[in-house]
Design an enzyme around this catalytic site. Structure first.
Site, PDB file in Angstrom:
ATOM      1  N   ASN A 154       0.716  -1.049   0.216  1.00 24.45           N
ATOM      2  CA  ASN A 154      -0.109   0.288  -0.092  1.00 24.45           C
ATOM      3  C   ASN A 154       0.726   1.393   0.083  1.00 24.45           C
ATOM      4  O   ASN A 154       0.222   2.409  -0.271  1.00 24.45           O
ATOM      5  CB  ASN A 154      -0.864  -0.107   0.916  1.00 24.45           C
ATOM      6  CG  ASN A 154      -0.432   0.320   2.418  1.00 24.45           C
ATOM      7  OD1 ASN A 154       0.771  -0.909   2.745  1.00 24.45           O
ATOM      8  ND2 ASN A 154      -1.234   0.161   3.266  1.00 24.45           N
ATOM      9  N   SER A 231      -0.608  -7.100   7.453  1.00 21.68           N
ATOM     10  CA  SER A 231      -1.159  -7.716   8.609  1.00 21.68           C
ATOM     11  C   SER A 231      -0.978  -8.716   9.358  1.00 21.68           C
ATOM     12  O   SER A 231       0.033  -9.047  10.253  1.00 21.68           O
ATOM     13  CB  SER A 231      -2.292  -9.250   8.054  1.00 21.68           C
ATOM     14  OG  SER A 231      -1.428 -10.438   7.769  1.00 21.68           O
ATOM     15  N   GLU A 252       4.749  -3.999  12.459  1.00 22.29           N
ATOM     16  CA  GLU A 252       3.328  -2.897  12.147  1.00 22.29           C
ATOM     17  C   GLU A 252       2.067  -3.454  11.583  1.00 22.29           C
ATOM     18  O   GLU A 252       2.254  -3.529  10.798  1.00 22.29           O
ATOM     19  CB  GLU A 252       3.334  -1.214  11.346  1.00 22.29           C
ATOM     20  CG  GLU A 252       3.415  -0.403  11.487  1.00 22.29           C
ATOM     21  CD  GLU A 252       1.989  -0.434  10.773  1.00 22.29           C
ATOM     22  OE1 GLU A 252       1.196  -0.112  10.977  1.00 22.29           O
ATOM     23  OE2 GLU A 252       3.064   0.514   9.605  1.00 22.29           O
ATOM     24  N   CYS A 286      -3.486   1.208   6.772  1.00 25.87           N
ATOM     25  CA  CYS A 286      -3.851   0.708   8.307  1.00 25.87           C
ATOM     26  C   CYS A 286      -4.443   1.263   8.993  1.00 25.87           C
ATOM     27  O   CYS A 286      -5.056   1.199  10.378  1.00 25.87           O
ATOM     28  CB  CYS A 286      -2.777   0.014   8.686  1.00 25.87           C
ATOM     29  SG  CYS A 286      -1.532  -0.765   7.505  1.00 25.87           S
ATOM     30  N   GLU A 381     -11.745  -4.930   8.824  1.00 24.50           N
ATOM     31  CA  GLU A 381     -10.652  -4.175   9.089  1.00 24.50           C
ATOM     32  C   GLU A 381     -11.191  -3.790   7.155  1.00 24.50           C
ATOM     33  O   GLU A 381     -10.589  -5.152   6.841  1.00 24.50           O
ATOM     34  CB  GLU A 381      -8.923  -3.950   8.668  1.00 24.50           C
ATOM     35  CG  GLU A 381      -8.299  -2.503   8.696  1.00 24.50           C
ATOM     36  CD  GLU A 381      -6.696  -2.773   8.961  1.00 24.50           C
ATOM     37  OE1 GLU A 381      -6.484  -3.935   9.068  1.00 24.50           O
ATOM     38  OE2 GLU A 381      -5.922  -2.006   8.710  1.00 24.50           O
TER      39      GLU A 381
HETATM   40  C1  SIN Z   1       0.224   2.335   6.286  1.00 18.78           C
HETATM   41  O1  SIN Z   1      -0.636   2.189   6.238  1.00 18.78           O
HETATM   42  O2  SIN Z   1       0.807   0.862   6.440  1.00 18.78           O
HETATM   43  C2  SIN Z   1       1.268   3.546   6.137  1.00 18.78           C
HETATM   44  C3  SIN Z   1       0.489   4.664   6.899  1.00 18.78           C
HETATM   45  C4  SIN Z   1       1.052   5.873   7.212  1.00 18.78           C
HETATM   46  O3  SIN Z   1       2.442   5.855   6.803  1.00 18.78           O
HETATM   47  O4  SIN Z   1       0.481   6.503   7.387  1.00 18.78           O
END
Ligand code: SIN
Length: 478
Positions: A154, A231, A252, A286, A381
């Site tokens: 992403n 994930s 993360e 995320c 999600e």
């Molecule tokens: C992510 O969606 O893993 C990162 C999003 C962000 O850095 O703002």
């Protein structure tokens, strides 16, 4: 793609300074559904070679002065800015996000390189008074060692720099496994890293299937740290695989962000924040607002204003002028988004936005009214442009819904009541909290979650600590 510098588009893996081209796997442009190129499907053997190269390169890289490493990082940063247009084109072609957003990601990604170039010169230890006479204790910071970096599709540039830049600044070397769906941004970044003067073997990029490369990276005792964004399911699996060799881990993982709107909030700011938080990257982040909780007094005005903005979004290929939402990453993502909407409608939600006739590559941006905690989108999600609105009456009710998830990455809330701002903000069980803002991602701020959303922090001063060990050095006979 209409690149100025064609050399940035590499269909090859990078191991020990050598580019290895093999057309094993195709990479698809999500807007057209057609192949945009190929990549090698790196083997376990090649993974072992990349790890060995990183181990060898460690000696020279950690011996560089901090200022030398900072200089290399600053050159990498400048090269990213110089090639922002080309990087954005590659990013849009493989990931789908609109070109303007892709350029935004290049700048966001570059901000981590600059930040950690600056931090490289501030890796300080401390001197601790000894309890015994004639002794001193130094707490010294040292690089963790060879790091495995596994990044998602992403944010194919920013997730590389948020992990690689602090690692390089600390004196670590890297074996990077970008998503097999979006490998070309990582490879272009590696070309620029070479030009910036990153020595051979310090950054290795393995393309291919995650299971094979991931298994070899996690099993290796040489790899001392793994950083992963993705994930919660895969993060837990990687943690299991890293357990026998007790690697340091930064994870993360998934989120289920609440976005809470109180009656006293500034409506314009709320709608701006919701658009930013919910529809950035088409909802594929995320930290996206996944559950929008709105107090009864402002509910109808908010829904009307949000629906108007969502109806004005332009959905289409990321390369087309004015596009604000590009294609979703693949068919499985679209199927999940649609199933969440259908489930919500079957459980009594209604659409507040117009129905569009979009092609197979796209998901309809939609505002759903009447969302409840019985719906799938309340606990999973969605990772798409779906804005479900839940109505609430009391602060206690909102807090219970907001915290009623195993995830704890990002949360947002809007109020002008300062007492509530502190009370509610402190009670939220999340690693990132936005008060009256939909933006929580900056190189300067610690980024990461609690509970099932992961371990460790990226960015900020904390980000470099993840790549450092502390050695207690005891001096006697002084
Ligand atoms: C992510 O969606 O893993 C990162 C999003 C962000 O850095 O703002």
């Amino acid at each position: 793609m209409n690149l100025t510098d064609h050399d940035l588009f590499r269909q090859a893996a990078l191991i020990d300074g050598k580019w290895i081209a093999r057309p094993d796997m195709e990479v698809t442009n999500p807007a057209t559904g057609t192949a945009m190129g190929t990549i090698p499907d790196c083997t376990a053997d090649e993974t072992t070679r990349a790890i060995a190269a990183a181990e060898t390169a460690m000696k020279g890289w950690r011996a560089c002065t901090h200022a030398d490493r900072a200089d290399v990082l600053m050159r990498w940063y400048q090269l990213m800015l110089d090639h922002a247009e080309d990087l954005a084109q590659i990013l849009t072609a493989e990931q789908g996000k609109p070109l303007a957003e892709a350029k935004g990601e290049v700048i966001y990604g570059a901000s981590f390189v600059r930040w950690f170039a600056e931090e490289a010169r501030r890796i300080n230890g401390s001197i601790i008074p000894s309890p015994l006479p004639g002794k001193k204790i130094f707490a010294m910071k040292e690089p963790v060692g060879v790091c495995a970096i596994i990044t998602p599709w992403n944010f194919p540039i920013a997730m590389i720099t948020r992990k690689v830049a602090p690692g390089l600044a600390a004196g670590c070397t890297m074996v990077v496994k970008p998503s097999d769906v979006t490998p070309y941004s990582a490879l272009a970044m590696a070309v620029l890293a070479e030009r910036a003067g990153v020595p051979r073997g310090v950054i290795n990029i393995l393309t291919g299937r995650p299971e094979v490369i991931g298994a070899a990276l996690t099993a290796s005792p040489v790899v001392r740290k793994l950083s992963f964004t993705g994930s919660t399911r895969v993060g837990a699996l990687l943690a299991e695989q890293c357990a026998p060799t007790l690697k340091r881990m930064s994870l993360e993982l998934g989120g289920n962000a609440p976005f809470v709107v109180f009656d006293d909030a500034d409506l314009d700011a709320v709608v701006e924040g919701a658009m930013l938080s919910k529809f950035r990257n088409g909802g594929q982040t995320c930290v996206c607002a996944n559950r929008i909780l709105v107090q009864s007094g402002i509910h109808d005005a908010f829904v009307a204003a949000l629906a108007k903005r969502v109806d004005a979004l332009k959905v289409g290929p990321g390369t087309e002028d004015g596009t604000t939402i590009g294609p979703m990453i693949n068919a499985a993502a679209i199927a999940k988004i649609r199933s969440h909407v259908e489930d919500a409608l079957a459980h009594g939600a209604t659409k507040a936005t117009a129905v569009r006739d979009l092609g197979a590559a796209y998901a309809d941006p939609v505002v759903l009214v009447g969302a409840t905690t019985r719906m799938r989108l309340a606990s999973e999600e969605t990772f798409g442009p779906v804005a479900p609105v839940f109505r609430f009456d009391t602060e206690e009710e909102a807090l219970a819904i907001a915290n009623g998830t195993p995830f704890g990455l990002a949360a947002y809330f809007f109020t002008r009541d300062m007492a509530r701002a502190f009370r509610f903000g402190e009670a939220l069980e999340f690693g990132l909290v936005g008060l009256n803002t939909g933006a929580v991602s900056h190189a300067e701020a610690p980024f990461g979650g609690v509970k099932s959303s992961g371990l460790g922090r990226e960015g900020a001063q904390e980000g470099i600590e993840e790549y450092l060990e502390t050695k207690a050095f005891h001096f006697g006979g002084l």
